[in-house]
Design an enzyme around this catalytic site. Structure first.
Site, PDB file in Angstrom:
ATOM      1  N   GLY A 626       0.094 -27.509 -27.108  1.00 29.10           N
ATOM      2  CA  GLY A 626      -0.408 -28.747 -26.521  1.00 29.10           C
ATOM      3  C   GLY A 626      -1.676 -28.486 -25.744  1.00 29.10           C
ATOM      4  O   GLY A 626      -2.292 -27.422 -25.841  1.00 29.10           O
ATOM      5  N   GLY A 629      -1.472 -25.345 -23.497  1.00 27.28           N
ATOM      6  CA  GLY A 629      -1.525 -24.062 -24.170  1.00 27.28           C
ATOM      7  C   GLY A 629      -0.457 -23.975 -25.234  1.00 27.28           C
ATOM      8  O   GLY A 629      -0.050 -24.990 -25.799  1.00 27.28           O
ATOM      9  N   ASP A 741       5.472 -39.208 -16.919  1.00 24.95           N
ATOM     10  CA  ASP A 741       5.138 -38.900 -18.314  1.00 24.95           C
ATOM     11  C   ASP A 741       6.402 -38.861 -19.177  1.00 24.95           C
ATOM     12  O   ASP A 741       6.598 -37.942 -19.972  1.00 24.95           O
ATOM     13  CB  ASP A 741       4.387 -37.576 -18.405  1.00 24.95           C
ATOM     14  CG  ASP A 741       3.599 -37.437 -19.714  1.00 24.95           C
ATOM     15  OD1 ASP A 741       3.364 -38.474 -20.368  1.00 24.95           O
ATOM     16  OD2 ASP A 741       3.222 -36.309 -20.067  1.00 24.95           O
TER      17      ASP A 741
END
Length: 948
Positions: A626, A629, A741
């Protein structure tokens, strides 16, 4: 005095030094362009250090990667004419200073991870002919200023997140041939101005959110060969009858565009070879006029067409695919469609007439073996001659055309040399010939064929001809059909009966492919270069071509550079050594030491421990990637399986997201939250170590490619687990936490499919009471999160509340029941589900892969998801109410269905059913259910099928 060629060494050195001083003083590349390149680099994140050469020397004379220069007549400076940085894993943004590269012809950042807007300053580069920014994560709208570029002939911005309308100013691009704008979120109408462009060949705008009627002005186009506009929303629009006047069109693809009305007569288009009008609301009968003889594919499936199948589809020698599936066609099954086709080699024909009301098979009915005829769902399968129809009436899902591989080399050959990656040349006229090939990732973006097998030889002849190679030098290692449909190919180019290509030949081939300097036959449509793998040639291949300099100038520059390098090397070496020493001292001060952080219950790992756990971060251990990393599966010294999230360089350095996640997860303990085991924070490395979740993310199990779809009860258990995890954050964590999120990829599933909420890098602590003891209703913060899941009010006001997480979870609930993505094909899941829910018919949006989902449960579940997704924050339920309602739905399930969901989850994980000693089974939520009443087979007595 020592001399060389009659000249004293001292004199030569003096001349070279003077030349070098002059070079430095003159700044070989134009100073403004040097500044622009430095500004561009400052905005880029380069985790693979691909731009390391940009830290030294002059851009045009020091081989800066991807920088190609020319000398302009009567100009003292070199100028950057090409910026070629495709497929380098770059992220960051594109600096507006790119507009200062005044002589640039080609701007190429394909296949990176760039974010942000396309700078309007690009409109200042009047010399531009190519802009290729496809395959990034660019957003915002298209700048009107691009319409100023009179020399521009190719604009590729496909596969980004660009929104807003297509600017009308693009109608000024009189040199434009290729508009590739597919797979974005463009909206509004297709500007009629585009169809007046004199040399426009390809308009690819599929998979956007375009609307309005189809423009009749398309009939005025003078050169358009391909219009691909699938997956848009031209609701209420019909196909204009004047399209029959388009003389140049080869491909018309308008799949899934909400089109209505009748299909016009298109027989006047003399070279139309590909027609896809499927998944619309077209009515009436199929036109009886004869189509062009070179047609390969006709797809009219999933409409409301009636009448009979006309005879005009017979005698089409190139036809590969004909589909009328899911219409209301009646009458006899035609028996002459394959007449006029010569079936040789891999030549085949697929006729998909499933799910109509065809009722008769003619007496003389003998399809050739190369013809596949599908009749499932027609009356003819229940009446007529069942014995004759039996082989034609099996239900069949028509997927993409076959993929394939190239021929295998004989195993009787002696092994090739192991150095430089030698391989057998499969098609070489010399038996067992070993050579070092070039690898090429190549994709046909809008092919005019349905099956590549019978066109493979033509492609080989065509592509090698334009590359100036012999046919046997090309080996198609494999080809795969992708969504679009597009054809992805991996090619290998072999030298011409020599072991190695010359470097000049490598450069020539790369320039031809990367510069779109080859033109394939129209049947193959536009192409794109995905990668050009140098392999063993990489060490010999220059990263930049500086053209336009005479040999004397190059010699002088080179000599001056050598002198400078010798003079500066000692100083620079000392500087680098000191800097590295200082950097190491700083890096060993961990990021955590800069913040006051309380960390309990998690381990601090060394870099060596992490490297050992992942076999030195071997590619085989990588399980995800992502913006942060890469994620690796690892095994600690005590045998514990873990997931290790390793930040790439610059992704989190200096930020608090790394610290936030450690701080929060170290004090959060709940069965529905992912557990943090430890972290590594040393030597410029930041890693987070989590418990390993063998069943991946929830999104993995909702995708169309999932081989074992979740049933309804499993989805309900996952929803309840996620709700309980977020409820813990909102009400039991001290202080409470807003996740910020919540999404399907942040809900992980363990070996028994227990849902665990993950990724707390964006999380924020809930507001504290003020000095008077009053609790603020929100946090004011910069908007962060994922498009499609973002609370609209938070997005507009920057006010984050616990109801922001509620909205995001509501989207996840809708995903669970429909299988849809939050945003797909320009459609928003909340809007689509709302429309179906208000119509009173939700059967069309329920995920058909669920084997059991009665309407009363589906309605209740969808109603809860939609309540969570209301625009008004106050109208949304609290997380406690969501958990209660999900628990109530679960309790209302028949006991057999509840049992089956648990059994299925445990079976999918281990292959065996785990049963306690007391005739009870522990579910994923920890409750026990008596199973003494269950049948010996474990199959519940009541089963309701999906209403679709």
């Amino acid at each position: 005095m020592a001399s060389f060629g009659g000249f004293p060494y001292a004199a030569i050195l003096l001349v070279l030094c003077i030349l070098h001083v002059d070079v430095v003083r003159g700044q070989i590349t134009h100073p403004t362009e040097v500044s622009a390149l430095n500004a561009i680099k400052d905005r880029l994140i380069d985790p693979m250090n691909k731009l390391k050469k940009w830290n030294r020397g002059d851009p045009c004379t020091s081989n800066w990667t991807g920088v190609i220069c020319h000398k302009i007549p009567n100009d003292a400076y070199l100028h950057v004419t090409e910026l070629e940085l495709f497929n380098m894993n770059l992220s960051g943004t594109l600096a507006p200073e790119v507009g200062l590269l005044s002589q640039l012809n080609k701007l190429d950042f394909m296949w990176n991870n760039l974010t942000g807007n396309i700078p309007k300053e690009i409109g200042n580069i009047t010399t531009l002919t190519l802009i290729t920014l496809n395959g990034n994560q660019l957003s915002g709208s298209l700048p009107d200023e691009i319409g100023y570029l009179q020399k521009l002939n190719r604009l590729q911005i496909d596969q980004n997140q660009i929104s807003g309308p297509i600017p009308k100013s693009f109608g000024n691009l009189t040199s434009m041939k290729h508009f590739h704008m597919n797979n974005n979120s463009l909206s509004g109408r297709i500007p009629t101005e585009l169809f007046r462009l004199p040399v426009l060949l390809h308009l690819l705008v599929d998979t956007n959110n375009l609307s309005g009627p189809l423009p009749p002005e398309l009939a005025e186009t003078r050169s358009l060969k391909i219009l691909q506009a699938d997956n848009n929303n031209f609701s209420g629009s019909s196909i204009p009858a004047v399209y029959n006047n388009i003389r140049t069109l080869l491909k018309l693809s308008l799949r899934n565009c909400s089109l209505q009305g009748v299909i016009p007569d298109l027989s006047g288009i003399p070279d139309l070879g590909y027609l896809d009008l499927s998944w619309n609301q077209l009515t009436g009968s199929i036109p009886t006029n004869k189509l062009a003889s070179n047609v390969t594919k006709i797809d009219l499936s999933h409409n409301f067409l009636n009448g009979t199948i006309p005879a005009n589809f017979s005698g089409l020698p190139n036809l590969q695919f004909l589909s009328f599936e899911a219409n209301n066609l009646s009458g006899a099954v035609p028996s002459t469609i394959w007449s006029g086709i010569t079936f040789t080699g891999n030549r085949s024909l697929l006729l998909d007439f499933q799910n109509n009301i065809l009722d008769t098979i003619p007496d003389a009915f003998e399809p050739p073996k190369a013809v596949t005829l599908l009749l499932f769902g027609n009356r003819v399968c229940d009446t007529s001659n069942p014995a004759r129809a039996a082989g034609l009436c099996q239900p069949t899902f028509v997927n993409d055309a076959p993929s394939g591989h190239g021929p295998q080399v004989s195993l009787n050959c002696a092994p090739c040399p192991t150095d430089r990656n030698y391989e057998y040349s499969p098609s070489s006229p010399l038996p067992c010939f070993c050579a070092v090939p070039l690898g090429v990732g190549f994709r046909l973006k809008s092919p005019g064929i349905a099956d590549f097998r019978s066109y493979k030889e033509a492609f080989e002849i065509d592509s090698t001809s334009v590359l100036d190679l012999s046919v046997y030098q090309l080996y198609i290692e494999q080809y795969t059909w992708e969504a679009g449909p597009r054809l992805n190919m991996h090619l290998k180019l072999f030298p011409n009966n020599t072991n190695l290509f010359t470097i000049s030949e490598v450069m020539r081939l790369r320039q031809l492919l990367a510069g779109w300097q080859i033109t394939l036959s129209d049947i193959f449509g536009p192409y794109e270069l995905l990668n050009f793998t140098l392999g063993s040639y990489a060490d010999d291949f220059p990263t930049v071509v500086s053209s336009g300099l005479n040999k004397g100038a190059l010699a002088g520059i080179l000599a001056g550079t050598i002198i400078a390098a010798i003079a500066v090397s000692v100083v620079s070496t000392l500087f680098i050594v000191r800097r590295r020493s200082k950097r190491r001292t700083v890096s060993r001060r961990s990021l955590l030491s800069r913040y006051s952080v309380k960390i309990d219950g998690v381990r601090s790992f060394t870099f060596e421990e992490m490297a050992t756990a992942t076999n030195d971060f071997d590619d085989s251990a990588e399980i995800g990637q992502g913006g942060y990393g890469k994620v690796y599966k690892g095994k600690l010294a005590d045998g514990t399986a873990v997931a290790i999230k390793r930040a790439h360089e610059d992704s989190l350095q200096g930020s608090k997201e790394f610290v936030t996640e450690i701080e929060l997860l170290s004090r959060l303990h709940h069965r529905n939250l992912v557990s943090l085991i430890g972290y590594c924070d040393e030597e410029d490395e930041q890693m987070l170590v989590y418990e390993f979740m063998p069943n991946g993310t929830l999104r993995d199990h909702l995708s169309a490619t999932c081989k074992r779809p979740l049933n309804f009860a499993q989805r309900l258990h996952i929803a309840l687990g996620a709700a309980k995890g977020i409820l813990y954050l909102h009400t039991e964590a001290d202080p409470p936490i807003f996740h910020r999120d919540v999404k399907a990829t942040n809900i992980l599933l363990d070996s028994k499919f227990v849902a665990k909420v993950a990724d707390f890098g964006l999380s924020r602590l809930a507001p504290f009471p003020d000095i008077e003891g009053k609790l603020p209703a929100h946090i004011s913060t910069v908007v962060k999160g994922t498009p499609g899941y973002l609370d609209p009010e938070y997005f507009l006001t920057h006010k984050l509340t616990e109801k922001s997480d509620v909205y995001s979870l509501g989207v996840v609930l809708l995903e669970l029941l429909t299988g849809m993505k939050p945003i797909q094909f320009g459609k928003n899941i909340v809007r689509e589900v709302n429309t179906a829910y208000r119509s009173g018919d939700i059967s069309g949006i329920i995920d058909s892969r669920m084997s059991w989902c009665p309407p009363e449960f589906a309605t209740r579940f969808l109603s809860l998801g939609l309540k969570c997704c209301q625009d008004d924050t106050d109208a949304r339920p609290y997380m406690a109410e969501i958990a209660r309602e999900l628990d109530a739905i679960r309790s209302a399930l028949p006991e057999g269905e509840e049992l089956m969901s648990v059994t299925s989850m445990e079976m999918s994980s281990s292959g065996t059913l785990t049963q306690s000693t007391s005739n009870s089974l522990i579910t994923t939520t920890g409750e026990h259910f008596d199973i003494s009443h269950a049948s010996s087979s474990g199959v519940p007595s009541r089963m309701a099928m999906n209403p679709r």
